[in-house]
Write a protein that holds these residues in place. Structure first.
Motif, PDB file in Angstrom:
ATOM      1  N   CYS B   5       0.863  -1.183   0.000  1.00 56.84           N
ATOM      2  CA  CYS B   5       0.000   0.000   0.000  1.00 56.84           C
ATOM      3  C   CYS B   5       0.904   1.240   0.000  1.00 56.84           C
ATOM      4  O   CYS B   5       1.865   1.299   0.762  1.00 56.84           O
ATOM      5  N   TYR B   7       0.471   3.935   1.278  1.00 57.87           N
ATOM      6  CA  TYR B   7       0.413   4.643   2.571  1.00 57.87           C
ATOM      7  C   TYR B   7       0.897   3.783   3.738  1.00 57.87           C
ATOM      8  O   TYR B   7       1.426   4.294   4.711  1.00 57.87           O
ATOM      9  N   CYS B   8       0.676   2.468   3.656  1.00 54.64           N
ATOM     10  CA  CYS B   8       0.912   1.615   4.827  1.00 54.64           C
ATOM     11  C   CYS B   8       2.038   0.593   4.623  1.00 54.64           C
ATOM     12  O   CYS B   8       2.273  -0.241   5.497  1.00 54.64           O
ATOM     13  N   HIS B  54      -7.836  -1.067   0.750  1.00 60.02           N
ATOM     14  CA  HIS B  54      -7.094  -1.480   1.942  1.00 60.02           C
ATOM     15  C   HIS B  54      -8.052  -1.410   3.140  1.00 60.02           C
ATOM     16  O   HIS B  54      -7.929  -0.546   4.021  1.00 60.02           O
ATOM     17  N   CYS B  58      -5.695   1.647   5.807  1.00 58.79           N
ATOM     18  CA  CYS B  58      -6.017   3.066   5.643  1.00 58.79           C
ATOM     19  C   CYS B  58      -7.325   3.274   4.894  1.00 58.79           C
ATOM     20  O   CYS B  58      -7.780   4.393   4.757  1.00 58.79           O
TER      21      CYS B  58
HETATM   22 ZN   LIG Z   1      -3.148   1.376   3.333  1.00 56.34          ZN
END
Ligand SMILES: [Zn+2]
Ligand SMILES: Cc1cc2nc3c(=O)[nH]c(=O)nc-3n(C[C@H](O)[C@H](O)[C@H](O)COP(=O)(O)OP(=O)(O)OC[C@H]3O[C@@H](n4cnc5c(N)ncnc54)[C@H](O)[C@@H]3O)c2cc1C
Lengths: 416, 87
Positions: B5, B7-8, B54, B58
């Motif tokens: 991901c 972001y993660c 996700h 997030c």
């Molecule tokens: Zn994420």
């Protein structure tokens, strides 16, 4: 050769030396009247009924690998007719009737065992839905028994009735449903088709179509060009790719479905049980292995193997339903590529290409469908008209809106 | 299968939900094109552009290019970015 008790006795007494190969292994001829693409259950059954019922001669089944190497030999063999919607109802009803006499029809033991199939409900809403489904089955002329929790307990006492999260509210039993020997079905139809003169051509992959002025004139294969004005596609998980060779984009996604079997244990589960919470179903094979499965993994796949989260999910669902399962050792797991249609129901229809016909989108239900699918596809190929009990499996239903979304989940294959 | 991901970082498949082909990002205005948009799928054996969420991370929608024959993840981008880049 027709099988009989006398044959077995005679060959047994003479050292089993005189059995012949069950079917020929012919090279493809230059031209056929009808070509069936795909030597799985549906392709073989189609060829059998085309030759037997409709007297079509000069038929070939083209299989890219070996006969029965696809989903027909990978499924968990549940045969039932407890669907909900018109269209699915009459089709699976017809199929179940054909299962009952299939071993006799083919003179080949497909080991159809009507041991019953129990769908479980875990809350009032589910129970009401099962009642509705059962009524639909009764109205179709099929068998359905709605059971309260005590009747379910008497029928399958080993379930977890005290589960706080998923208590068993009741069930819907179809006594005429059951299981069959999957390989036996492929082999029985293959032998029957061969006896009626069908060429079963293996290691022969279709790689393209020859289309002139909108009409089919032949198929390209890895064993050369084959002339034909009529072809039926029955390639299950590969349907989209084959259709793309004819310029078509279909309402189908290919997904992987996994299945599991434990080591053989003594007889313990004498029916087919389907959990209503999380997709989990289980039966016991005649060899003793507990055979079970769940949902498709949920993403497009041609890998013929799944991922671990679904293995874990299926094991968890099994333990929630039937804690004794935890004592069994799982022997194997495998995957097969399923042709998931966008409404969860199959397609048996003509295509925009004259002479090219489509059988696909079988989702979870393609094994139980095998006899009726073969008979209906043969009817369509031979007469140009759909069989009555398969008349709603049209390709244009996605345009007209006459969808067959039995689960009511919309255009999401991983929700069917 | 694990998905990285944006972001993660790299997370387990369990955290993601699959919606379908990324063609769903291109909703047509023409009603006649709706049938294909909703139901028709290229369904390739190989590279497939698809939408994942996700869900237990997030919650971002992701545009993932993945090989359907090997399950190899080839690229992951926020779906919003892909929409903004599409003329
Ligand atoms: Zn994420
Ligand atoms: C794990 C699992 C469990 C299942 N459980 C059940 C169940 O309990 N009950 C039920 O009803 N259904 C079940 N199914 C679904 C059922 O198995 C399938 O829907 C059904 O077998 C599909 O039809 P088929 O037998 O013709 O497919 P297949 O046996 O897959 O036949 C298709 C054939 O086409 C061939 N082919 C592909 N492309 C080409 C080409 N270009 N040229 C030539 N040949 C080609 C393939 O090699 C293959 O042999 C299950 C499926 C799986 C994977």
């Amino acid at each position: 050769m027709r099988y009989s008790a006398l044959q077995i006795l005679k060959n047994g007494l003479t050292g089993n030396r005189d059995w012949k190969p069950v079917w020929r292994d012919p090279a493809p001829r230059e031209a056929y009247d009808v070509v069936i693409i795909g030597g799985g259950g549906h392709g073989l059954a189609t060829a059998y009924y085309l030759a037997k019922t409709y007297g079509v001669q000069n038929i070939a089944v083209l299989e890219k690998g070996y006969l029965g190497g696809g989903n027909v030999g990978r499924n968990t063999t549940v045969v039932r007719a407890n669907y909900l919607l018109d269209g699915n109802l009459e089709f699976y009803s017809q199929s179940l009737k054909m299962w009952a006499g299939l071993s006799q029809e083919l003179n080949y033991n497909v080991m159809f065992s009507p041991r019953g199939c129990l769908l479980l409900a875990h809350d009032d809403g589910q129970f009401d839905a099962l009642a509705r489904r059962g009524n639909a089955n009764l109205a179709t002329g099929d068998d359905a028994v709605l059971m309260g929790p005590e009747e379910v307990r008497a029928f399958t006492p080993y379930l977890d009735f005290d589960n706080a999260r998923f208590p068993i509210r009741g069930g819907l039993l179809q006594r005429t449903a059951g299981t069959a020997r999957h390989d036996g079905v492929a082999w029985g139809y293959a032998r029957g088709a061969d006896l009626h003169g069908v060429d079963l051509v293996q290691n022969c992959e279709v790689t393209g179509f020859k289309i002139e002025n909108g009409a089919l004139t032949g198929v390209e294969t890895t064993r050369g060009f084959i002339k034909t004005a009529k072809a039926g596609m029955a390639v299950a998980g590969r349907t989209s790719q084959l259709a793309a060779m004819a310029g078509m984009t279909l309402p189908i996604e290919s997904h992987v479905l996994q299945a599991f079997v434990t080591e053989a244990v003594k007889p313990v589960i004498d029916t087919v049980i389907s959990f209503g919470m999380g997709h989990f179903y289980i039966s016991q094979s005649d060899k003793g292995g507990l055979v079970y499965g769940g949902d498709i993994d949920g993403y497009n796949s041609y890998a013929q193997r799944g991922n671990l989260p679904m293995v874990e999910h299926v094991a968890e669902a099994g333990m929630a339903l039937m804690p004794m399962l935890g004592r069994a050792r799982q022997l194997r797991s495998w995957g097969g590529i399923m042709d998931m249609s966008m409404d969860g129901a199959p397609i048996i229809d003509r295509t925009p290409v004259e002479g090219l016909f489509l059988n696909g989108g079988w989702c979870y239900g393609g094994f139980k469908a095998t006899p009726a699918s073969g008979a209906a596809f043969a009817h369509l190929l031979a007469t140009g008209e759909p069989a009555g009990y398969a008349a709603k499996f049209r390709l244009d239903r996605f345009a007209t809106g006459a969808l067959l979304d039995d689960e009511g989940t919309g255009a999401r294959p991983n929700r069917h | 299968m694990r998905i990285t991901c944006p972001y993660c970082n790299t997370r387990d498949l369990r955290e993601f939900t699959y919606l379908g082909a990324a063609s769903l990002l291109q909703r047509p205005d023409d009603p006649a094109a709706m049938q294909d948009y909703i139901y028709s799928r290229e369904n390739p054996a190989g590279e497939n552009a698809e939408l994942w969420q996700h869900t237990t991370g997030c919650r971002a929608w992701l545009h993932v290019v993945r090989n359907t024959a090997t399950h190899e993840i080839l690229s992951v981008r926020p779906a919003r970015e892909v929409v903004e880049d599409t003329p």
